[in-house]
Design a protein around this motif. Structure first.
Motif, PDB file in Angstrom:
ATOM      1  N   VAL A 218       0.840  -1.201   0.000  1.00 25.62           N
ATOM      2  CA  VAL A 218       0.000   0.000   0.000  1.00 25.62           C
ATOM      3  C   VAL A 218       0.875   1.250   0.000  1.00 25.62           C
ATOM      4  O   VAL A 218       0.574   2.230  -0.689  1.00 25.62           O
ATOM      5  CB  VAL A 218      -0.957  -0.006   1.214  1.00 25.62           C
ATOM      6  CG1 VAL A 218      -1.768   1.275   1.284  1.00 25.62           C
ATOM      7  CG2 VAL A 218      -1.872  -1.217   1.156  1.00 25.62           C
ATOM      8  N   PHE A 219       1.964   1.216   0.753  1.00 24.93           N
ATOM      9  CA  PHE A 219       2.880   2.360   0.796  1.00 24.93           C
ATOM     10  C   PHE A 219       3.649   2.499  -0.511  1.00 24.93           C
ATOM     11  O   PHE A 219       3.901   3.605  -0.967  1.00 24.93           O
ATOM     12  CB  PHE A 219       3.857   2.225   1.969  1.00 24.93           C
ATOM     13  CG  PHE A 219       3.179   2.265   3.304  1.00 24.93           C
ATOM     14  CD1 PHE A 219       2.607   3.441   3.771  1.00 24.93           C
ATOM     15  CD2 PHE A 219       3.095   1.130   4.082  1.00 24.93           C
ATOM     16  CE1 PHE A 219       1.968   3.485   5.004  1.00 24.93           C
ATOM     17  CE2 PHE A 219       2.452   1.159   5.313  1.00 24.93           C
ATOM     18  CZ  PHE A 219       1.893   2.341   5.772  1.00 24.93           C
ATOM     19  N   ALA A 220       4.013   1.371  -1.120  1.00 28.56           N
ATOM     20  CA  ALA A 220       4.809   1.398  -2.349  1.00 28.56           C
ATOM     21  C   ALA A 220       3.979   1.760  -3.578  1.00 28.56           C
ATOM     22  O   ALA A 220       4.481   2.429  -4.482  1.00 28.56           O
ATOM     23  CB  ALA A 220       5.477   0.037  -2.566  1.00 28.56           C
ATOM     24  N   ALA A 221       2.732   1.329  -3.618  1.00 31.84           N
ATOM     25  CA  ALA A 221       1.887   1.560  -4.799  1.00 31.84           C
ATOM     26  C   ALA A 221       0.441   1.846  -4.357  1.00 31.84           C
ATOM     27  O   ALA A 221      -0.456   1.027  -4.558  1.00 31.84           O
ATOM     28  CB  ALA A 221       1.941   0.344  -5.720  1.00 31.84           C
ATOM     29  N   PRO A 222       0.210   3.026  -3.779  1.00 34.04           N
ATOM     30  CA  PRO A 222      -1.127   3.334  -3.255  1.00 34.04           C
ATOM     31  C   PRO A 222      -2.211   3.460  -4.320  1.00 34.04           C
ATOM     32  O   PRO A 222      -3.393   3.371  -3.993  1.00 34.04           O
ATOM     33  CB  PRO A 222      -0.912   4.658  -2.513  1.00 34.04           C
ATOM     34  CG  PRO A 222       0.294   5.262  -3.143  1.00 34.04           C
ATOM     35  CD  PRO A 222       1.157   4.101  -3.545  1.00 34.04           C
ATOM     36  N   ASP A 223      -1.826   3.641  -5.581  1.00 30.62           N
ATOM     37  CA  ASP A 223      -2.821   3.698  -6.655  1.00 30.62           C
ATOM     38  C   ASP A 223      -3.282   2.311  -7.093  1.00 30.62           C
ATOM     39  O   ASP A 223      -4.237   2.188  -7.856  1.00 30.62           O
ATOM     40  CB  ASP A 223      -2.276   4.459  -7.861  1.00 30.62           C
ATOM     41  CG  ASP A 223      -2.072   5.932  -7.576  1.00 30.62           C
ATOM     42  OD1 ASP A 223      -2.850   6.502  -6.778  1.00 30.62           O
ATOM     43  OD2 ASP A 223      -1.132   6.519  -8.147  1.00 30.62           O
ATOM     44  N   VAL A 224      -2.608   1.281  -6.598  1.00 34.12           N
ATOM     45  CA  VAL A 224      -2.929  -0.090  -6.984  1.00 34.12           C
ATOM     46  C   VAL A 224      -3.430  -0.909  -5.790  1.00 34.12           C
ATOM     47  O   VAL A 224      -4.368  -1.685  -5.925  1.00 34.12           O
ATOM     48  CB  VAL A 224      -1.702  -0.781  -7.622  1.00 34.12           C
ATOM     49  CG1 VAL A 224      -2.005  -2.224  -7.992  1.00 34.12           C
ATOM     50  CG2 VAL A 224      -1.223   0.001  -8.836  1.00 34.12           C
ATOM     51  N   PHE A 225      -2.812  -0.707  -4.630  1.00 36.54           N
ATOM     52  CA  PHE A 225      -3.129  -1.501  -3.445  1.00 36.54           C
ATOM     53  C   PHE A 225      -3.735  -0.632  -2.352  1.00 36.54           C
ATOM     54  O   PHE A 225      -3.378   0.530  -2.199  1.00 36.54           O
ATOM     55  CB  PHE A 225      -1.853  -2.156  -2.888  1.00 36.54           C
ATOM     56  CG  PHE A 225      -1.171  -3.064  -3.857  1.00 36.54           C
ATOM     57  CD1 PHE A 225      -1.584  -4.376  -4.019  1.00 36.54           C
ATOM     58  CD2 PHE A 225      -0.105  -2.613  -4.619  1.00 36.54           C
ATOM     59  CE1 PHE A 225      -0.952  -5.218  -4.921  1.00 36.54           C
ATOM     60  CE2 PHE A 225       0.534  -3.449  -5.520  1.00 36.54           C
ATOM     61  CZ  PHE A 225       0.101  -4.752  -5.668  1.00 36.54           C
ATOM     62  N   ARG A 226      -4.645  -1.234  -1.598  1.00 35.41           N
ATOM     63  CA  ARG A 226      -5.211  -0.572  -0.417  1.00 35.41           C
ATOM     64  C   ARG A 226      -5.682  -1.645   0.551  1.00 35.41           C
ATOM     65  O   ARG A 226      -5.845  -2.809   0.173  1.00 35.41           O
ATOM     66  CB  ARG A 226      -6.364   0.344  -0.799  1.00 35.41           C
ATOM     67  CG  ARG A 226      -7.586  -0.376  -1.304  1.00 35.41           C
ATOM     68  CD  ARG A 226      -8.733   0.588  -1.626  1.00 35.41           C
ATOM     69  NE  ARG A 226      -9.865  -0.121  -2.160  1.00 35.41           N
ATOM     70  CZ  ARG A 226     -10.780  -0.764  -1.438  1.00 35.41           C
ATOM     71  NH1 ARG A 226     -10.687  -0.779  -0.123  1.00 35.41           N
ATOM     72  NH2 ARG A 226     -11.774  -1.403  -2.011  1.00 35.41           N
ATOM     73  N   LEU A 227      -5.870  -1.249   1.780  1.00 42.51           N
ATOM     74  CA  LEU A 227      -6.474  -2.138   2.757  1.00 42.51           C
ATOM     75  C   LEU A 227      -7.928  -1.722   2.901  1.00 42.51           C
ATOM     76  O   LEU A 227      -8.227  -0.540   3.076  1.00 42.51           O
ATOM     77  CB  LEU A 227      -5.744  -2.049   4.101  1.00 42.51           C
ATOM     78  CG  LEU A 227      -4.288  -2.532   4.090  1.00 42.51           C
ATOM     79  CD1 LEU A 227      -3.655  -2.334   5.456  1.00 42.51           C
ATOM     80  CD2 LEU A 227      -4.191  -3.991   3.667  1.00 42.51           C
TER      81      LEU A 227
END
Length: 62
Positions: free
Chosen positions: A17-26
């Motif tokens: 989430v920190f590395a790719a916030p446009d792709v991953f989220r919780l």
């Protein structure tokens, strides 16, 4: 590019989430949610997310 997360390995640490916030989220339950086919312009971020995953649960397919 297709993002694949091995949900059997993933323990929702959230480093991706920190590395790719446009792709991953919780999500609201703290479980990983992601875009399986992000724009190619996000490739570097997704590669970083795969690298920082402590369980190496993220892979990319072309």
């Amino acid at each position: 590019m297709k993002v694949v997360v091995d949900t059997n390995k993933c323990q929702d640490h959230g480093q991706c989430v920190f590395a790719a916030p446009d792709v991953f989220r919780l999500d609201e339950a703290g479980r990983l949610a992601y875009v399986s086919g992000p724009d190619e312009s996000l490739r570097a971020d997704v590669e970083d997310a795969a690298d920082v995953c402590p369980l190496q649960a993220i892979t990319l397919e072309d």
